[in-house]
Design a protein around this motif. Structure first.
Motif, short mmCIF file in Angstrom:
data_model
loop_
_atom_site.label_atom_id
_atom_site.label_comp_id
_atom_site.label_asym_id
_atom_site.label_seq_id
_atom_site.Cartn_x
_atom_site.Cartn_y
_atom_site.Cartn_z
N ALA A 1 0.83 -1.21 0.00
CA ALA A 1 0.00 0.00 0.00
C ALA A 1 0.87 1.26 0.00
O ALA A 1 0.58 2.23 -0.72
CB ALA A 1 -0.93 -0.01 1.21
N GLU A 2 1.93 1.24 0.78
CA GLU A 2 2.83 2.40 0.83
C GLU A 2 3.54 2.59 -0.51
O GLU A 2 3.74 3.73 -0.96
CB GLU A 2 3.86 2.21 1.95
CG GLU A 2 3.26 2.32 3.34
CD GLU A 2 4.18 1.76 4.41
OE1 GLU A 2 5.33 1.39 4.07
OE2 GLU A 2 3.75 1.68 5.58
N ILE B 1 2.36 1.74 -3.48
CA ILE B 1 1.37 2.28 -4.42
C ILE B 1 1.21 3.79 -4.20
O ILE B 1 1.19 4.57 -5.17
CB ILE B 1 0.01 1.57 -4.25
CG1 ILE B 1 0.12 0.10 -4.71
CG2 ILE B 1 -1.09 2.30 -5.02
CD1 ILE B 1 -1.09 -0.74 -4.36
N ALA B 2 1.12 4.20 -2.95
CA ALA B 2 0.98 5.63 -2.64
C ALA B 2 2.21 6.42 -3.12
O ALA B 2 2.09 7.52 -3.67
CB ALA B 2 0.78 5.82 -1.14
N SER C 1 2.15 6.46 -7.08
CA SER C 1 1.01 7.18 -7.66
C SER C 1 1.04 8.67 -7.35
O SER C 1 0.36 9.47 -8.02
CB SER C 1 -0.31 6.58 -7.15
OG SER C 1 -0.48 6.83 -5.77
N LEU D 1 -6.19 -3.53 -0.43
CA LEU D 1 -5.37 -2.50 -1.08
C LEU D 1 -6.23 -1.37 -1.64
O LEU D 1 -5.84 -0.20 -1.57
CB LEU D 1 -4.52 -3.13 -2.18
CG LEU D 1 -3.40 -4.07 -1.70
CD1 LEU D 1 -2.71 -4.71 -2.89
CD2 LEU D 1 -2.39 -3.31 -0.85
N GLU D 2 -7.38 -1.71 -2.21
CA GLU D 2 -8.25 -0.66 -2.72
C GLU D 2 -8.77 0.22 -1.59
O GLU D 2 -8.87 1.45 -1.75
CB GLU D 2 -9.40 -1.27 -3.52
CG GLU D 2 -8.95 -1.85 -4.86
CD GLU D 2 -10.09 -2.29 -5.75
OE1 GLU D 2 -9.87 -2.39 -6.97
OE2 GLU D 2 -11.21 -2.54 -5.23
N ARG E 1 -7.24 0.83 1.18
CA ARG E 1 -6.13 1.61 1.72
C ARG E 1 -5.67 2.72 0.78
O ARG E 1 -5.19 3.77 1.24
CB ARG E 1 -4.94 0.68 2.00
CG ARG E 1 -5.13 -0.28 3.17
CD ARG E 1 -4.84 0.41 4.49
NE ARG E 1 -3.47 0.90 4.55
CZ ARG E 1 -2.42 0.17 4.91
NH1 ARG E 1 -2.60 -1.09 5.27
NH2 ARG E 1 -1.22 0.69 4.95
N THR E 2 -5.76 2.48 -0.55
CA THR E 2 -5.12 3.39 -1.50
C THR E 2 -6.08 4.15 -2.41
O THR E 2 -5.69 5.15 -3.00
CB THR E 2 -4.14 2.61 -2.40
OG1 THR E 2 -4.88 1.70 -3.23
CG2 THR E 2 -3.13 1.83 -1.56
N ALA F 1 -6.95 3.05 -5.17
CA ALA F 1 -6.55 2.65 -6.52
C ALA F 1 -7.47 1.56 -7.06
O ALA F 1 -8.20 0.91 -6.29
CB ALA F 1 -5.11 2.16 -6.51
#
Length: 315
Positions: free
Chosen positions: A45-46, A48-49, A52, A91-92, A94-95, A97
């Motif tokens: 998750a981190e 991805i952040a 992105s 993940l969705e 959390r992010t 995305a």
């Protein structure tokens, strides 16, 4: 459209922004907390952040193990304590995305099909020869996942009836005869015999016969190491003949660390394939090539699959 690919490996998590041509725009690496599934979700998750930049992202995540047909849940992964893990949902949440999950071998195979050695064919089999044997199947320009999402586990094709025990609980799996671990076993057996195994034995006594040592001896054309490689190639070619009888691919792409041997590996693979090919002389013969991607196949394939998945959902 750019997309993010994440490849969860046993020791590191690799991530990258990938463009539509399979090019890496920006990448990131972090250690894998393999013994802590919750911590691993945090790491992904981190990442991805980070990649992105806070913008909405399309993300493909590649992981070893069984992934469900909805590309959402991880049924089982051997090196991480995930069992029926709702990874996509987590993940969705959390992010923010749009996330899809896929098997890591599928992602690597798709990268080769789209941007590497599998281009210009519609049907391809990828064999990744590493510690085990991974695989991916492309049929009619589509990645094959099976009815439950857990298909293309090529390493567990039964190659030798009542053969060596495998970590999957069965015996005689291809993985036990056609993997990097099998190459080490062959090299040690040849070292025990003396003769052409003298340099292998000397290397073993000097520090051990790991993959790098054997690989160096193969490239130096040591006869013992080449004999071990030929045994490995024979197993790969034999299994490939059975796969060809079922799947009829136009091309086999061989990847993984052992693929660095190039034609030294492909020659015995082709020989064993033809030896075991049903209806030889009448059955069309696929070609065998070495994979082009080395380290980035997982992230490139995962990102492209996520991009395609989003486009199909939008139709």
């Amino acid at each position: 459209m750019q997309a993010i690919g994440i490849d969860i490996g046993g020791t590191k998590v690799a991530g990258a922004i990938v463009d539509e041509d399979g090019g890496i725009v920006r990448s990131s690496r972090r250690p894998t907390p393999a013994r802590d599934g919750d911590a691993l979700v945090d790491v992904v998750a981190e990442m991805i952040a980070e990649l992105s930049g806070g913008e909405h992202a399309v993300v493909g995540v590649a992981a070893a193990g069984f992934i469900d047909a909805a590309q959402s849940n991880v049924y089982y992964t051997p090196n991480i304590d995930w069992r029926n893990e709702p990874l996509r949902e987590k993940l969705e949440a959390r992010t923010g995305a749009s996330v899809v999950i896929d098997n890591d071998a599928n992602a690597a195979g798709w990268a080769e099909f789209r941007f590497g050695s599998g281009q210009l064919v519609s049907d391809m089999v990828m064999l990744t020869i590493g510690t085990g044997v991974g695989g991916a199947i492309v049929a009619g320009d589509r990645l094959f996942r099976g009815g439950f999402g857990a298909g293309a586990e090529i390493g567990h094709l039964r190659l030798v009836p009542d053969g060596l025990p495998c970590g999957c609980g069965q015996y005689g799996c291809f993985e036990q005869y056609g993997s990097g671990r099998a190459l080490q076993r062959y090299a040690n057996e040849i070292a025990d015999q003396g003769g052409i195994g003298l340099r292998l034995n000397a290397a073993r006594e000097a520090g051990g016969l790991d993959g790098k040592v054997i690989g160096d001896l193969i490239l130096a054309r040591d006869p013992g190491a080449l004999a071990a490689l030929r045994r490995l190639g024979h197993a790969i070619g034999t299994a490939s003949a059975s796969l060809a009888a079922v799947l009829d691919p136009q091309r086999f792409v061989i990847g993984g660390g052992v693929a660095a041997a190039g034609e030294l590996l492909l020659e015995p693979v082709r020989e064993a394939f033809l030896e075991h090919l049903p209806a030889r002389g009448y059955h069309p013969e696929p070609d065998f090539v070495i994979a082009e991607f080395v380290n980035d196949a997982g992230v490139v394939g995962a990102a492209d699959l996520a991009r395609i998945h989003l486009a199909e959902r939008a139709r």
